[in-house]
Write a protein that holds these residues in place. Structure first.
Motif, PDB file in Angstrom:
ATOM      1  N   GLU A 130       0.843  -1.204   0.000  1.00  0.00           N
ATOM      2  CA  GLU A 130       0.000   0.000   0.000  1.00  0.00           C
ATOM      3  C   GLU A 130       0.883   1.261   0.000  1.00  0.00           C
ATOM      4  OE1 GLU A 130      -2.960   0.655  -0.607  1.00  0.00           O
ATOM      5  OE2 GLU A 130      -3.420   2.583   0.335  1.00  0.00           O
ATOM      6  N   LEU A 131       1.974   1.208   0.742  1.00  0.00           N
ATOM      7  CA  LEU A 131       2.888   2.364   0.742  1.00  0.00           C
ATOM      8  C   LEU A 131       3.496   2.531  -0.653  1.00  0.00           C
ATOM      9  CD1 LEU A 131       4.642   1.913   4.225  1.00  0.00           C
ATOM     10  CD2 LEU A 131       2.816   3.521   3.630  1.00  0.00           C
ATOM     11  N   THR A 132       3.792   1.424  -1.322  1.00  0.00           N
ATOM     12  CA  THR A 132       4.296   1.496  -2.702  1.00  0.00           C
ATOM     13  C   THR A 132       3.239   2.120  -3.617  1.00  0.00           C
ATOM     14  OG1 THR A 132       5.712  -0.430  -2.380  1.00  0.00           O
ATOM     15  CG2 THR A 132       5.141   0.128  -4.659  1.00  0.00           C
ATOM     16  N   ARG A 133       1.987   1.685  -3.446  1.00  0.00           N
ATOM     17  CA  ARG A 133       0.910   2.237  -4.293  1.00  0.00           C
ATOM     18  C   ARG A 133       0.785   3.743  -4.091  1.00  0.00           C
ATOM     19  NH1 ARG A 133      -4.268   3.789  -4.328  1.00  0.00           N
ATOM     20  NH2 ARG A 133      -4.542   3.663  -2.070  1.00  0.00           N
ATOM     21  N   ARG A 134       0.930   4.168  -2.827  1.00  0.00           N
ATOM     22  CA  ARG A 134       0.729   5.598  -2.548  1.00  0.00           C
ATOM     23  C   ARG A 134       1.940   6.448  -2.892  1.00  0.00           C
ATOM     24  NH1 ARG A 134      -3.245   6.976   2.144  1.00  0.00           N
ATOM     25  NH2 ARG A 134      -4.589   5.153   2.183  1.00  0.00           N
ATOM     26  N   PHE A 135       3.127   5.967  -2.521  1.00  0.00           N
ATOM     27  CA  PHE A 135       4.316   6.831  -2.592  1.00  0.00           C
ATOM     28  C   PHE A 135       5.318   6.413  -3.665  1.00  0.00           C
ATOM     29  CE2 PHE A 135       2.870   6.831   1.923  1.00  0.00           C
ATOM     30  CZ  PHE A 135       2.341   8.106   1.938  1.00  0.00           C
ATOM     31  N   PRO A 138       9.543   0.956  -3.984  1.00  0.00           N
ATOM     32  CA  PRO A 138       9.157  -0.465  -3.987  1.00  0.00           C
ATOM     33  C   PRO A 138       9.483  -1.245  -2.717  1.00  0.00           C
ATOM     34  CG  PRO A 138      11.174  -0.152  -5.253  1.00  0.00           C
ATOM     35  CD  PRO A 138      10.741   1.215  -4.822  1.00  0.00           C
ATOM     36  N   LEU A 139      10.395  -0.735  -1.864  1.00  0.00           N
ATOM     37  CA  LEU A 139      10.853  -1.543  -0.729  1.00  0.00           C
ATOM     38  C   LEU A 139      10.726  -0.772   0.578  1.00  0.00           C
ATOM     39  CD1 LEU A 139      14.060  -2.941  -2.456  1.00  0.00           C
ATOM     40  CD2 LEU A 139      12.014  -4.257  -1.852  1.00  0.00           C
ATOM     41  N   TRP A 140      10.196  -1.420   1.618  1.00  0.00           N
ATOM     42  CA  TRP A 140       9.874  -0.723   2.865  1.00  0.00           C
ATOM     43  C   TRP A 140      10.373  -1.463   4.089  1.00  0.00           C
ATOM     44  CZ3 TRP A 140       7.756   4.091   2.658  1.00  0.00           C
ATOM     45  CH2 TRP A 140       7.308   4.500   1.408  1.00  0.00           C
ATOM     46  N   SER A 141      10.670  -0.703   5.119  1.00  0.00           N
ATOM     47  CA  SER A 141      10.985  -1.274   6.415  1.00  0.00           C
ATOM     48  C   SER A 141      10.287  -0.417   7.468  1.00  0.00           C
ATOM     49  CB  SER A 141      12.507  -1.276   6.624  1.00  0.00           C
ATOM     50  OG  SER A 141      12.839  -2.074   7.733  1.00  0.00           O
ATOM     51  N   PHE A 142      10.020  -1.008   8.625  1.00  0.00           N
ATOM     52  CA  PHE A 142       9.183  -0.310   9.611  1.00  0.00           C
ATOM     53  C   PHE A 142       9.947   0.074  10.878  1.00  0.00           C
ATOM     54  CE2 PHE A 142       6.287  -2.801   6.975  1.00  0.00           C
ATOM     55  CZ  PHE A 142       5.523  -1.755   6.487  1.00  0.00           C
ATOM     56  N   THR A 143       9.440   1.122  11.508  1.00  0.00           N
ATOM     57  CA  THR A 143      10.011   1.636  12.751  1.00  0.00           C
ATOM     58  C   THR A 143       8.836   1.987  13.673  1.00  0.00           C
ATOM     59  OG1 THR A 143       9.921   3.946  12.048  1.00  0.00           O
ATOM     60  CG2 THR A 143      11.896   2.708  11.432  1.00  0.00           C
ATOM     61  N   PRO A 275      -3.538  11.597  -0.294  1.00  0.00           N
ATOM     62  CA  PRO A 275      -3.351  10.181   0.081  1.00  0.00           C
ATOM     63  C   PRO A 275      -1.940   9.679  -0.219  1.00  0.00           C
ATOM     64  CG  PRO A 275      -5.288  10.474  -1.326  1.00  0.00           C
ATOM     65  CD  PRO A 275      -4.635  11.803  -1.234  1.00  0.00           C
ATOM     66  N   GLY A 276      -1.276  10.240  -1.209  1.00  0.00           N
ATOM     67  CA  GLY A 276       0.112   9.872  -1.523  1.00  0.00           C
ATOM     68  C   GLY A 276       1.075  10.983  -1.144  1.00  0.00           C
ATOM     69  N   GLY A 277       0.671  11.836  -0.216  1.00  0.00           N
ATOM     70  CA  GLY A 277       1.531  12.930   0.241  1.00  0.00           C
ATOM     71  C   GLY A 277       1.866  13.897  -0.880  1.00  0.00           C
ATOM     72  N   ALA A 278       2.855  14.744  -0.625  1.00  0.00           N
ATOM     73  CA  ALA A 278       3.295  15.681  -1.664  1.00  0.00           C
ATOM     74  C   ALA A 278       4.002  14.923  -2.780  1.00  0.00           C
ATOM     75  CB  ALA A 278       4.234  16.728  -1.052  1.00  0.00           C
ATOM     76  N   THR A 279       4.563  13.761  -2.446  1.00  0.00           N
ATOM     77  CA  THR A 279       5.282  12.973  -3.460  1.00  0.00           C
ATOM     78  C   THR A 279       4.355  12.646  -4.628  1.00  0.00           C
ATOM     79  OG1 THR A 279       6.914  12.124  -1.925  1.00  0.00           O
ATOM     80  CG2 THR A 279       6.441  10.746  -3.834  1.00  0.00           C
ATOM     81  N   THR A 340      -0.646  -3.952  12.447  1.00  0.00           N
ATOM     82  CA  THR A 340      -2.118  -4.077  12.400  1.00  0.00           C
ATOM     83  C   THR A 340      -2.756  -2.695  12.315  1.00  0.00           C
ATOM     84  OG1 THR A 340      -2.003  -6.066  13.765  1.00  0.00           O
ATOM     85  CG2 THR A 340      -4.133  -4.951  13.676  1.00  0.00           C
ATOM     86  N   ALA A 341      -2.226  -1.781  13.138  1.00  0.00           N
ATOM     87  CA  ALA A 341      -2.775  -0.422  13.169  1.00  0.00           C
ATOM     88  C   ALA A 341      -2.552   0.278  11.828  1.00  0.00           C
ATOM     89  CB  ALA A 341      -2.124   0.367  14.306  1.00  0.00           C
ATOM     90  N   MET A 342      -1.365   0.097  11.247  1.00  0.00           N
ATOM     91  CA  MET A 342      -1.088   0.754   9.953  1.00  0.00           C
ATOM     92  C   MET A 342      -2.026   0.221   8.872  1.00  0.00           C
ATOM     93  SD  MET A 342       3.020   1.268   9.624  1.00  0.00           S
ATOM     94  CE  MET A 342       3.779   0.098  10.702  1.00  0.00           C
ATOM     95  N   ARG A 343      -2.231  -1.088   8.866  1.00  0.00           N
ATOM     96  CA  ARG A 343      -3.114  -1.646   7.821  1.00  0.00           C
ATOM     97  C   ARG A 343      -4.523  -1.083   7.959  1.00  0.00           C
ATOM     98  NH1 ARG A 343      -4.262  -7.507   5.094  1.00  0.00           N
ATOM     99  NH2 ARG A 343      -6.039  -6.716   3.910  1.00  0.00           N
ATOM    100  N   ALA A 344      -5.049  -1.119   9.165  1.00  0.00           N
ATOM    101  CA  ALA A 344      -6.432  -0.648   9.346  1.00  0.00           C
ATOM    102  C   ALA A 344      -6.548   0.842   9.009  1.00  0.00           C
ATOM    103  CB  ALA A 344      -6.877  -0.911  10.775  1.00  0.00           C
ATOM    104  N   THR A 345      -5.561   1.616   9.421  1.00  0.00           N
ATOM    105  CA  THR A 345      -5.630   3.071   9.199  1.00  0.00           C
ATOM    106  C   THR A 345      -5.544   3.403   7.706  1.00  0.00           C
ATOM    107  OG1 THR A 345      -4.575   3.366  11.348  1.00  0.00           O
ATOM    108  CG2 THR A 345      -4.602   5.277   9.888  1.00  0.00           C
ATOM    109  N   LEU A 346      -4.627   2.736   7.023  1.00  0.00           N
ATOM    110  CA  LEU A 346      -4.467   3.036   5.592  1.00  0.00           C
ATOM    111  C   LEU A 346      -5.645   2.484   4.775  1.00  0.00           C
ATOM    112  CD1 LEU A 346      -0.634   2.370   5.190  1.00  0.00           C
ATOM    113  CD2 LEU A 346      -1.788   4.588   5.066  1.00  0.00           C
TER     114      LEU A 346
END
Ligand SMILES: Cc1ncc(COP(=O)(O)O)c(C=O)c1O
Length: 473
Positions: A130-135, A138-143, A275-279, A340-346
């Protein structure tokens, strides 16, 4: 007296009058919030009397103590309910306790169990896709925070480029990241920003810094060939909102390409642009992308994204142990609850439709404030960035961080913040920012606009204090 753009005489703030108004608002604030005052006075085991030192930024000498919050309403310990335009300084851009997030998180906490296990769930790939679709990346890591995402991404930028320095813009903010608290010294070399806390090394060892919207200075500093990444918000949002001038962001991208520098865009706040920020809204092409705060609907979350090219350059360094020794730390990062929270929120809350609503309201908010500023003759301005807007005590709107810092006026901030709080409206305490969420209504915006008009009229000696002690239940 000179004339403003609207040919009105420029109105000046009478400082003695302002000081008197602030005293009156402080008294009213203390009178209306005895339980918050008492709770604060009895907090003897908290550093600075608060659980997080920024909370001392609230005006009035002590912060409101929270009783409960839902949507865009906050109720304090004294039973007053507020329209909340601060929204946790963006942490609650999804509204307080958004239903879909609460439901998913509650199921995870109670039925399924497993808050933090050092094991992935299938939701992680959903969120990354979903982050790839929005922004786009292609590759993500979480904090667990945007600060951490920035810290880790800076390490990776240094690894990928073999360069030591980070370039930032004066008066930027990207969390408590050592490299960023810099302003240009007299010779243009980075020096610590006033108030910076114990930098580990002098700032010029780690950082180059230029003014926002100054493409020539950027090119000059990048020409040294030692900058791993330009770390930037597409618009500054932590010193008022300083919008990019036409062509500036293209110039940054091109200058990075020429200098072999990575472009690292932090959209923690500018996500408000859409939804995809300024990017997505402005067609930006970051090499590294950072986001946090609102992503998990208020549950601690952050993320950074990389292009394939950056990932390949990192992989070309097998000596760097990303898994263990020097890698990506944070035992709780990417934990099940956060994901879980990120999925539901997005998926259900910060949707395209929600942004449409939020941006329309911020547009109305901006128009309302602008009209009152213009009719007052005060040399103030307001800038909008999607779902957020912010007024600043300068006109035209400042075009750099330093110019915006020079327009700061602590007493005016305190007056406006307290005037609003005492009448049931919260704007963000660190500056004059207002953010809309899915539950904000046009009527809420009108309440603020009317109060802003009253506050300005009173400041200029043309009005009365109006009704105080309003609650916005
Ligand atoms: C642009 C930007 N990046 C990063 C951060 C840090 O976020 P956090 O404090 O949630 O780590 C902030 C905080 O205000 C921010 O404005």
């Amino acid at each position: 007296m000179s004339s403003s753009a609207t040919d009105r005489p420029i109105a000046l703030v009478d400082r003695a009058r302002l000081a008197r108004l602030v005293v009156a608002e402080r008294e009213l604030y203390a009178e209306r919030h005895p339980r918050s005052a008492a709770a604060h006075a009895s907090a003897r085991h908290l550093l600075g009397g608060v659980p997080m030192t920024w909370m001392n930024k609230w005006s009035g000498g002590f912060p409101l103590y929270l009783d409960r919050a839902q949507g865009n309403r906050i109720t304090d310990l004294d039973g007053h309910t507020y329209i909340d335009f601060a929204l946790g300084d963006t942490g609650a851009m999804a509204g307080h306790s958004p239903a879909a997030t609460v439901e998913a998180v509650t199921r995870r906490l109670t039925e399924l169990g497993g808050i933090t296990t050092m094991l992935p769930t299938e939701d992680a790939e959903w969120v990354a896709a979903e982050l790839t679709r929005r922004f786009g990346l292609p590759l993500w890591s979480f904090t667990l925070s945007a600060t951490d995402a920035n810290r880790w991404a800076i390490r990776l930028a240094r690894l990928a480029t073999g360069r030591s320095k980070i370039l930032v813009f004066a008066y930027c903010y990207h969390g408590s990241v050592d490299e960023i608290f810099a302003v240009p010294g007299p010779d243009g070399v980075a020096v610590a920003r006033p108030g910076n806390v114990a930098p580990p090394v002098p700032l010029d060892r780690t950082t180059r810094v230029v003014e926002f919207n100054d493409g020539a200075a950027l090119e000059r500093e990048l020409a040294h060939g030692d900058v791993a990444a330009v770390l930037m918000e597409p618009a500054l949002t932590n010193i008022g909102i300083v919008l990019p001038e036409p062509g500036f962001l293209d110039q940054v991208r091109a200058a990075c390409d020429r200098a072999g520098t990575l472009l690292m865009i932090d959209e923690t706040h500018t996500f408000s642009a859409g939804p995809g920020g300024a990017t997505a809204a402005w067609g930006l092409r970051p090499d590294i992308f950072v986001i946090g705060k609102s992503l998990g609907g208020g549950i601690a979350s952050g993320a950074y994204g990389l292009t394939d090219g950056v990932a390949e350059r990192i992989a070309a360094h097998p000596e760097a142990d990303l898994v263990d020794v020097g890698g990506v730390g944070g035992t709780l990062a990417g934990n099940v609850l956060s994901i879980t929270a990120m999925r539901a929120t997005l998926e259900h809350v910060l949707t395209d439709a929600a942004f449409e609503h939020m941006i329309a309201l911020a547009t109305a908010f901006t128009a309302g404030v602008r009209a009152r500023v213009e009719s007052s003759g005060l040399p103030w301005s307001i800038a909008q960035l999607g779902a957020r807007a912010e007024y600043r005590f300068a006109s035209p709107a400042p075009r750099s961080g330093t110019a915006s810092a020079q327009a700061a006026d602590d007493l005016l901030d305190e007056y406006l913040h307290l005037f609003m709080i005492n009448r049931g409206v919260l704007i963000t305490p660190f500056h004059n920012m207002a953010l809309m969420c899915g539950q904000t209504t046009a009527a809420d915006v009108d309440v603020h606009t009317d109060l802003f008009g009253q506050a300005v009229a009173l400041l200029l000696g043309a009005g009365t204090a109006g009704e105080s002690g309003m609650d916005q239940g």
